[in-house]
Motif scaffolding. Structure first.
Motif: not given
Length: 147
Positions: A1-18
């Motif tokens: 699998m490869e997870l792609f995360l957008r850089s400089l995401a807003p705080p709520a999105a960073r929580t989902v990413q983590e």
């Protein structure tokens, strides 16, 4: 699998990413997936120019593979992924491919098995829904078609 995360995401999105990274770690530890890789990308990638860096070239190659998978399997990557024209005030119009805040590519060997988020028959399939399926399934994916 490869997870792609957008850089400089807003705080709520960073929580989902983590939280998604934590889920992948648990799935890997339990043997539900072999391994995962993390890729950070921006919010858009310009498609009508020659890539300037090896990283940009690699990401554009992946996007091309994802779009071929999309066409072959009759699914859509929209609205998570979106291609649009940008018309700046001082330069010529150009095309960009907008990326979601979080995306997941699943591979069977070197073949693309799935890309999430996507829509199948008009129904959205999220990254979380994909990971839920791996947790329920408890096994690795079998190869479907080259991608």
């Amino acid at each position: 699998m490869e997870l792609f995360l957008r850089s400089l995401a807003p705080p709520a999105a960073r929580t989902v990413q983590e939280a998604t990274i934590d889920r992948l770690k648990r799935l890997e530890a339990r043997g539900h997936i072999r391994e995962y890789e993390l890729t950070i990308w921006g919010d858009r990638i310009r498609l009508d120019t020659t890539p300037r860096t090896p990283t940009e070239e690699a990401i554009r190659d992946k996007i091309d593979r994802f779009r071929r998978w999309e066409r072959r399997n009759g699914v859509t990557l929209a609205p998570g992924f979106d291609e649009r024209e940008i018309d700046p005030l001082i330069d010529d119009t150009y095309t960009v491919f907008r990326t979601p805040v979080i995306a997941l590519a699943v591979y069977a060997g070197s073949n693309v098995w799935g890309v999430f988020p996507c829509e199948v028959d008009g129904d959205p399939v999220t990254v979380d829904a994909c990971l839920d399926a791996f947790l329920r399934r408890g096994s690795l994916v079998e190869s479907r078609s080259p991608g």
